[in-house]
Scaffold this motif. Structure first.
Motif, PDB file in Angstrom:
ATOM      1  N   LEU A 219       0.869  -1.189   0.000  1.00 19.44           N
ATOM      2  CA  LEU A 219       0.000   0.000   0.000  1.00 19.44           C
ATOM      3  C   LEU A 219       0.892   1.220   0.000  1.00 19.44           C
ATOM      4  CD1 LEU A 219      -2.528  -0.417   2.972  1.00 19.44           C
ATOM      5  CD2 LEU A 219      -3.159   0.050   0.607  1.00 19.44           C
ATOM      6  N   SER A 220       0.401   2.322  -0.541  1.00 13.85           N
ATOM      7  CA  SER A 220       1.148   3.579  -0.410  1.00 13.85           C
ATOM      8  C   SER A 220       0.164   4.726  -0.533  1.00 13.85           C
ATOM      9  CB  SER A 220       2.231   3.675  -1.484  1.00 13.85           C
ATOM     10  OG  SER A 220       1.637   3.770  -2.762  1.00 13.85           O
ATOM     11  N   GLY A 221       0.552   5.861  -0.026  1.00 11.98           N
ATOM     12  CA  GLY A 221      -0.319   7.026  -0.140  1.00 11.98           C
ATOM     13  C   GLY A 221      -0.001   8.094   0.869  1.00 11.98           C
ATOM     14  N   ASP A 222      -0.879   9.063   0.936  1.00 10.70           N
ATOM     15  CA  ASP A 222      -0.777  10.147   1.875  1.00 10.70           C
ATOM     16  C   ASP A 222      -0.804   9.570   3.308  1.00 10.70           C
ATOM     17  OD1 ASP A 222      -1.401  13.216   2.153  1.00 10.70           O
ATOM     18  OD2 ASP A 222      -2.704  12.151   3.563  1.00 10.70           O
ATOM     19  N   ALA A 223       0.130  10.032   4.172  1.00 11.69           N
ATOM     20  CA  ALA A 223       0.238   9.428   5.510  1.00 11.69           C
ATOM     21  C   ALA A 223      -1.064   9.583   6.299  1.00 11.69           C
ATOM     22  CB  ALA A 223       1.403  10.051   6.269  1.00 11.69           C
ATOM     23  N   GLY A 224      -1.685  10.741   6.197  1.00  6.13           N
ATOM     24  CA  GLY A 224      -2.934  10.978   6.916  1.00  6.13           C
ATOM     25  C   GLY A 224      -4.025  10.029   6.449  1.00  6.13           C
ATOM     26  N   GLU A 225      -4.069   9.799   5.145  1.00  4.73           N
ATOM     27  CA  GLU A 225      -5.097   8.894   4.610  1.00  4.73           C
ATOM     28  C   GLU A 225      -4.835   7.451   5.039  1.00  4.73           C
ATOM     29  OE1 GLU A 225      -5.458   9.482   0.370  1.00  4.73           O
ATOM     30  OE2 GLU A 225      -5.986  11.596   0.733  1.00  4.73           O
ATOM     31  N   LEU A 226      -3.552   7.057   5.043  1.00  6.21           N
ATOM     32  CA  LEU A 226      -3.246   5.671   5.445  1.00  6.21           C
ATOM     33  C   LEU A 226      -3.626   5.431   6.905  1.00  6.21           C
ATOM     34  CD1 LEU A 226       0.064   4.597   3.680  1.00  6.21           C
ATOM     35  CD2 LEU A 226      -2.264   3.975   3.132  1.00  6.21           C
ATOM     36  N   MET A 227      -3.573   6.489   7.713  1.00  6.14           N
ATOM     37  CA  MET A 227      -3.950   6.338   9.125  1.00  6.14           C
ATOM     38  C   MET A 227      -5.422   5.991   9.284  1.00  6.14           C
ATOM     39  SD  MET A 227      -1.985   9.035  11.489  1.00  6.14           S
ATOM     40  CE  MET A 227      -1.987   8.146  13.025  1.00  6.14           C
ATOM     41  N   THR A 228      -6.219   6.288   8.260  1.00  2.00           N
ATOM     42  CA  THR A 228      -7.650   5.979   8.355  1.00  2.00           C
ATOM     43  C   THR A 228      -8.007   4.741   7.522  1.00  2.00           C
ATOM     44  OG1 THR A 228      -8.184   7.417   6.502  1.00  2.00           O
ATOM     45  CG2 THR A 228      -8.243   8.426   8.676  1.00  2.00           C
ATOM     46  N   ASP A 229      -6.996   4.109   6.918  1.00  2.00           N
ATOM     47  CA  ASP A 229      -7.231   2.904   6.113  1.00  2.00           C
ATOM     48  C   ASP A 229      -7.482   1.718   7.057  1.00  2.00           C
ATOM     49  OD1 ASP A 229      -6.484   1.622   3.166  1.00  2.00           O
ATOM     50  OD2 ASP A 229      -5.955   0.296   4.845  1.00  2.00           O
ATOM     51  N   ARG A 230      -8.590   1.029   6.803  1.00  2.00           N
ATOM     52  CA  ARG A 230      -8.984  -0.044   7.718  1.00  2.00           C
ATOM     53  C   ARG A 230      -7.887  -1.101   7.899  1.00  2.00           C
ATOM     54  NH1 ARG A 230     -13.628  -3.791   7.486  1.00  2.00           N
ATOM     55  NH2 ARG A 230     -14.787  -2.298   6.249  1.00  2.00           N
ATOM     56  N   ARG A 231      -7.233  -1.461   6.782  1.00  2.00           N
ATOM     57  CA  ARG A 231      -6.221  -2.519   6.869  1.00  2.00           C
ATOM     58  C   ARG A 231      -4.991  -2.047   7.671  1.00  2.00           C
ATOM     59  NH1 ARG A 231      -2.832  -6.001   4.245  1.00  2.00           N
ATOM     60  NH2 ARG A 231      -2.015  -4.696   2.577  1.00  2.00           N
ATOM     61  N   VAL A 232      -4.644  -0.778   7.471  1.00  2.00           N
ATOM     62  CA  VAL A 232      -3.504  -0.232   8.219  1.00  2.00           C
ATOM     63  C   VAL A 232      -3.857  -0.167   9.699  1.00  2.00           C
ATOM     64  CG1 VAL A 232      -2.082   1.846   8.569  1.00  2.00           C
ATOM     65  CG2 VAL A 232      -2.607   1.070   6.246  1.00  2.00           C
ATOM     66  N   ILE A 233      -5.071   0.257  10.001  1.00  2.00           N
ATOM     67  CA  ILE A 233      -5.498   0.345  11.401  1.00  2.00           C
ATOM     68  C   ILE A 233      -5.449  -1.045  12.038  1.00  2.00           C
ATOM     69  CG2 ILE A 233      -7.459   0.809  12.938  1.00  2.00           C
ATOM     70  CD1 ILE A 233      -8.260   3.062  10.963  1.00  2.00           C
ATOM     71  N   GLU A 234      -6.035  -2.024  11.350  1.00  2.00           N
ATOM     72  CA  GLU A 234      -6.100  -3.367  11.924  1.00  2.00           C
ATOM     73  C   GLU A 234      -4.731  -3.994  12.089  1.00  2.00           C
ATOM     74  OE1 GLU A 234      -8.820  -5.426   9.427  1.00  2.00           O
ATOM     75  OE2 GLU A 234     -10.573  -4.475  10.342  1.00  2.00           O
ATOM     76  N   THR A 235      -3.869  -3.809  11.080  1.00  2.00           N
ATOM     77  CA  THR A 235      -2.586  -4.507  11.114  1.00  2.00           C
ATOM     78  C   THR A 235      -1.501  -3.740  11.853  1.00  2.00           C
ATOM     79  OG1 THR A 235      -3.228  -5.253   8.922  1.00  2.00           O
ATOM     80  CG2 THR A 235      -1.020  -5.830   9.645  1.00  2.00           C
ATOM     81  N   TYR A 236      -1.487  -2.422  11.686  1.00  2.00           N
ATOM     82  CA  TYR A 236      -0.326  -1.678  12.200  1.00  2.00           C
ATOM     83  C   TYR A 236      -0.630  -0.703  13.325  1.00  2.00           C
ATOM     84  CZ  TYR A 236       1.704  -3.747   8.141  1.00  2.00           C
ATOM     85  OH  TYR A 236       2.134  -4.669   7.239  1.00  2.00           O
ATOM     86  N   LEU A 237      -1.867  -0.291  13.463  1.00  2.00           N
ATOM     87  CA  LEU A 237      -2.149   0.687  14.508  1.00  2.00           C
ATOM     88  C   LEU A 237      -2.826   0.063  15.722  1.00  2.00           C
ATOM     89  CD1 LEU A 237      -3.283   3.694  12.272  1.00  2.00           C
ATOM     90  CD2 LEU A 237      -1.017   3.190  13.170  1.00  2.00           C
ATOM     91  N   GLY A 238      -3.440  -1.113  15.533  1.00  2.00           N
ATOM     92  CA  GLY A 238      -4.017  -1.839  16.645  1.00  2.00           C
ATOM     93  C   GLY A 238      -5.219  -1.147  17.253  1.00  2.00           C
ATOM     94  N   VAL A 239      -5.613  -1.648  18.419  1.00  2.00           N
ATOM     95  CA  VAL A 239      -6.795  -1.106  19.105  1.00  2.00           C
ATOM     96  C   VAL A 239      -6.525   0.349  19.454  1.00  2.00           C
ATOM     97  CG1 VAL A 239      -8.350  -1.406  21.079  1.00  2.00           C
ATOM     98  CG2 VAL A 239      -7.182  -3.378  20.070  1.00  2.00           C
ATOM     99  N   GLY A 240      -7.518   1.185  19.230  1.00  2.00           N
ATOM    100  CA  GLY A 240      -7.338   2.602  19.547  1.00  2.00           C
ATOM    101  C   GLY A 240      -6.878   3.372  18.342  1.00  2.00           C
ATOM    102  N   GLY A 241      -6.415   2.638  17.323  1.00  2.00           N
ATOM    103  CA  GLY A 241      -5.921   3.310  16.121  1.00  2.00           C
ATOM    104  C   GLY A 241      -7.005   4.127  15.464  1.00  2.00           C
TER     105      GLY A 241
END
Ligand code: ATP
Length: 245
Positions: A219-241
């Motif tokens: 995946l790639s893109g704007d950092a702010g947008e990736l922070m709201t990407d469901r897959r990024v949240i689930e895999t890399y940001l965890g609960v609270g992401g």
């Protein structure tokens, strides 16, 4: 959009028969902070090391419009690319000041005698290093060592600084301090390619991000947008992401 500073196309790196990076396309624009996040073993360090010319690679590497056929450390240093490796690699038995002077040695050898000015610039970013200028590097705290490693790289006046896990092993408050300084490098005209395990902190300081998985860009893109990407949240940001995003 401004001219790309670093452009990798089809960038591939092998360790013997094993392909650690597969056809990676990645761009860092002038003045951008770009982060690469991903799980252990995804190939993040390999990407930085090969870009620095420490490992052989195939594909193309273009720096400020100039294609570098066979990246070597010498070419990359001369092209004002710097790497702060994960292991920091400071000279423990030397003072803070001497470590910084060594960082400026390649410029000094080329006849550019602005080390005092550069050092003041580094002390401006890291006042704590100025207070400890005579202290041996081995006796610094983890956070101070990371600051010294970044400061030493800045002595070479890089146009692109690559940072391999600057937050590794640091307490959360220090992580924030180090990454805040990373975000201020832009003002010094330094573009940054940042590798981080701490995805949340990295996405907060970066303009754009790449997610590397099993040696390829997932995946790639704007950092702010990736922070709201469901897959990024689930895999890399965890609960609270989700909340933080
Ligand atoms: P980490 O976050 O754990 O540091 P990474 O994303 O930086 O991981 P790399 O260190 O680049 O990943 O490793 C990518 C892959 O290449 C891994 O499977 C690793 O085992 C392999 N690898 C790394 N260095 C070598 C080497 N010198 N010889 C053989 N394989 C290697």
């Amino acid at each position: 959009m401004s001219e790309a500073l670093l452009e990798l196309r089809g960038f591939t790196v092998c360790y013997g028969p094993v392909e650690a990076l597969h056809q990676v396309d990645l761009t860092v624009q002038q003045g951008e902070i770009v982060t690469v996040i991903g799980p252990n073993g995804a190939g993040k360090s390999t990407l930085l090391n090969a870009t620095m010319g420490l490992l052989p690679s195939s594909g193309t590497l273009t720096l400020a419009g100039r294609t570098i056929a066979r990246p070597s450390v010498e070419t990359m240093v001369a092209s004002r690319v710097g790497l702060v490796p994960e292991k920091r690699e400071l000279f423990g038995e030397m003072s803070v000041e001497d470590n910084l002077l060594l960082g400026g040695f390649s410029r000094w050898r080329r006849g550019q005698r602005d080390q005092a000015e550069r050092m003041q610039e580094v002390f401006g970013l890291f006042p704590r290093l100025q207070e400890r200028r005579a202290q041996l590097a081995a006796t610094l705290s983890g956070g101070e060592r990371q600051m010294l490693a970044i400061g030493r790289a800045l002595m070479a006046r890089p146009q692109l600084l690559m940072l391999d896990e600057p937050s590794l092993g640091l307490a959360p408050l220090i992580v924030r301090e180090v990454l805040h300084i990373v975000s201020s490098l832009r003002d010094l005209g330094v573009s940054v390619l940042l590798i981080e395990q701490n995805a949340r902190a990295a996405l907060q300081v970066a303009d754009r991000a790449y997610v590397l998985e099993m040696g390829a860009v997932a995946l790639s893109g704007d950092a702010g947008e990736l922070m709201t990407d469901r897959r990024v949240i689930e895999t890399y940001l965890g609960v609270g992401g989700q909340k933080a995003a």
